[in-house]
Design an enzyme around this catalytic site. Structure first.
Site, short mmCIF file in Angstrom:
data_model
loop_
_atom_site.label_atom_id
_atom_site.label_comp_id
_atom_site.label_asym_id
_atom_site.label_seq_id
_atom_site.Cartn_x
_atom_site.Cartn_y
_atom_site.Cartn_z
N SER A 138 6.48 -5.00 -1.99
CA SER A 138 6.06 -3.21 -2.35
C SER A 138 5.88 -2.05 -1.12
O SER A 138 7.01 -2.16 -1.03
CB SER A 138 4.26 -3.43 -2.56
OG SER A 138 4.02 -2.78 -3.92
N TRP A 139 4.82 -1.68 -1.54
CA TRP A 139 5.25 -0.18 -0.06
C TRP A 139 5.44 -1.36 1.21
O TRP A 139 6.61 -0.89 2.21
CB TRP A 139 4.53 0.08 0.82
CG TRP A 139 4.30 0.63 2.07
CD1 TRP A 139 3.53 0.27 2.79
CD2 TRP A 139 4.88 1.83 2.58
NE1 TRP A 139 4.09 0.80 4.30
CE2 TRP A 139 4.55 2.08 3.38
CE3 TRP A 139 5.25 2.43 1.57
CZ2 TRP A 139 5.25 2.97 4.62
CZ3 TRP A 139 6.10 4.07 2.59
CH2 TRP A 139 5.71 3.87 3.93
N HIS A 144 3.92 -6.77 -10.82
CA HIS A 144 4.10 -6.75 -9.69
C HIS A 144 2.87 -7.32 -8.51
O HIS A 144 4.20 -7.50 -7.40
CB HIS A 144 3.11 -5.15 -9.46
CG HIS A 144 3.86 -4.68 -7.84
ND1 HIS A 144 5.26 -4.54 -7.66
CD2 HIS A 144 2.69 -4.40 -6.91
CE1 HIS A 144 4.80 -3.18 -6.62
NE2 HIS A 144 3.72 -3.81 -6.25
N ASP A 168 6.96 -5.20 -13.72
CA ASP A 168 6.52 -4.70 -13.09
C ASP A 168 6.39 -2.64 -13.85
O ASP A 168 7.14 -1.96 -13.61
CB ASP A 168 7.39 -5.06 -11.81
CG ASP A 168 5.98 -4.53 -10.16
OD1 ASP A 168 5.69 -3.83 -10.96
OD2 ASP A 168 6.58 -4.80 -9.63
N GLY A 224 0.49 -1.22 -0.49
CA GLY A 224 0.14 0.05 -0.15
C GLY A 224 0.78 1.17 -0.41
O GLY A 224 1.56 1.52 -1.01
#
Length: 347
Positions: free
Chosen positions: A142-143, A326, A298, A75
């Site tokens: 990711s985050w 991703h 990605d 996120g």
């Protein structure tokens, strides 16, 4: 050569090409991923008060006496899912999952006050201390990879190993690529939907325009903006479009958590001291056993960021998955993540 012979030759060449295309297509099937571990239920859940405003939800699964690992979701704002428990062998690992401030089951939902990277790092440490864990493995995508790296840089002595997927360091060029001028060249159809809630006069700064709507007082505009923001990312997160992913973006509450928190963090550069803060501080964690996994295609976090991390962290195992985007649900990425978790079982 007669016209008939030439025609037959022409047909023969075309037939050969067609057979070659069919053979190649048959060989380009989606690979079968390594199976996840079976679904499990937590043996403990809890709400941890971390500020006057925020309470974060956490749970523990697997082996209470096992090797500790914390899963950091993406996120920011997405929250973790039941599936995220199943990357880890439950007979070996003591699996800790936490919804970050404003995300998932944490309260209040979508709250951006008292919500910064440094406070999330503090929450991770507070949870570690509460659970009586001396050192643990940190798993983030990711985050979640951003947060894992920042946490490790600040608390290297508490990290046994790092598993990082879909590297994101929140440099300005990475954010501009995703929300202004980059992904649009590959998904122009979806990007038009992303721009739709924003008047043309404001489109020179789409993040700023979204931030005004996502933090404004008009609830309907908040929800409309959140859904458009969330759909954009869900539509481009995998090599092959996933309808289940798109359906997440239609849920008002989830979309608000996801979009408000992401926009809040990215407009503020994740509250880091400088644009390349993470890469500039990697020397502090190069002694930590680490695996980096990134999809070649990605679009959300282009592979160049993982490459930049690899260059300053050559000791880490580095895997570019050739047929993935991703998502951690893509076959090659899922397999590499499971393999990495197995690799660190004996630490």
């Amino acid at each position: 050569m007669s016209k008939i012979s030439a025609c037959r030759c022409h047909i023969s060449v075309h037939n050969s090409i067609w057979v070659g295309i069919q053979t190649m297509s048959a060989s380009m099937q989606i690979p079968t991923p390594r199976a996840m571990f079976p679904d499990i239920e937590p043996y403990e859940t809890g709400m941890l008060k971390v500020s006057d405003i925020h309470t974060v939800y956490y749970e523990q699964c697997g082996n209470p006496d096992g090797k500790p690992v914390i899963f950091l979701h993406g996120g920011p704002g997405s929250g973790f899912t039941q599936r995220d428990r199943t990357f880890f062998d439950p007979s070996v690992y003591r699996i800790v999952l936490m919804d970050q401030r404003g995300a998932g089951k944490s309260t209040p939902p979508a709250e951006i006050r008292e919500n910064t990277t440094w406070l999330l790092v503090s929450d991770i440490e507070t949870l570690r201390q509460k659970l009586g864990i001396e050192r643990w493995m940190v798993f983030g995508g990711s985050w979640g990879s951003t947060l894992a790296l920042v946490y490790a840089i600040k608390h290297a002595e508490r990290v046994k190993a790092l598993i990082l997927r879909g590297i994101f360091t929140v440099r300005r060029k990475e954010v501009i690529w995703l929300y202004q001028d980059g992904g649009t060249y590959i998904f122009p159809d979806e990007f038009e939907g992303f721009m739709k809630p924003i008047p043309e006069v404001e489109r020179f700064d789409l993040m700023g325009a979204y931030y005004r709507r996502l933090t404004g007082y008009d609830k309907d505009k908040q929800v409309a903006a959140a859904k458009a923001w969330s759909r954009w990312e869900m539509a481009i997160s995998r090599l092959y479009l996933d309808q289940d992913n798109l359906s997440r973006a239609e849920a008002d509450n989830w979309a608000l958590q996801f979009a408000r928190l992401e926009c809040h963090y990215f407009v503020h550069g994740a509250f880091l001291e400088k644009d390349d803060w993470i890469l500039a501080n990697v020397d502090k964690i190069r002694h930590i056993p680490t695996t980096i996994i990134h999809g070649r295609y990605d679009i959300i976090c282009p592979v160049v960021t993982a490459w930049d991390l690899h260059k300053v962290f050559p000791e880490a195992d580095f895997h570019i998955v050739p047929d993935a985007g991703h998502s951690n649900r893509e076959p090659g990425i899922q397999t590499q993540l499971l393999n990495a978790c197995d690799k660190y079982k004996d630490l």
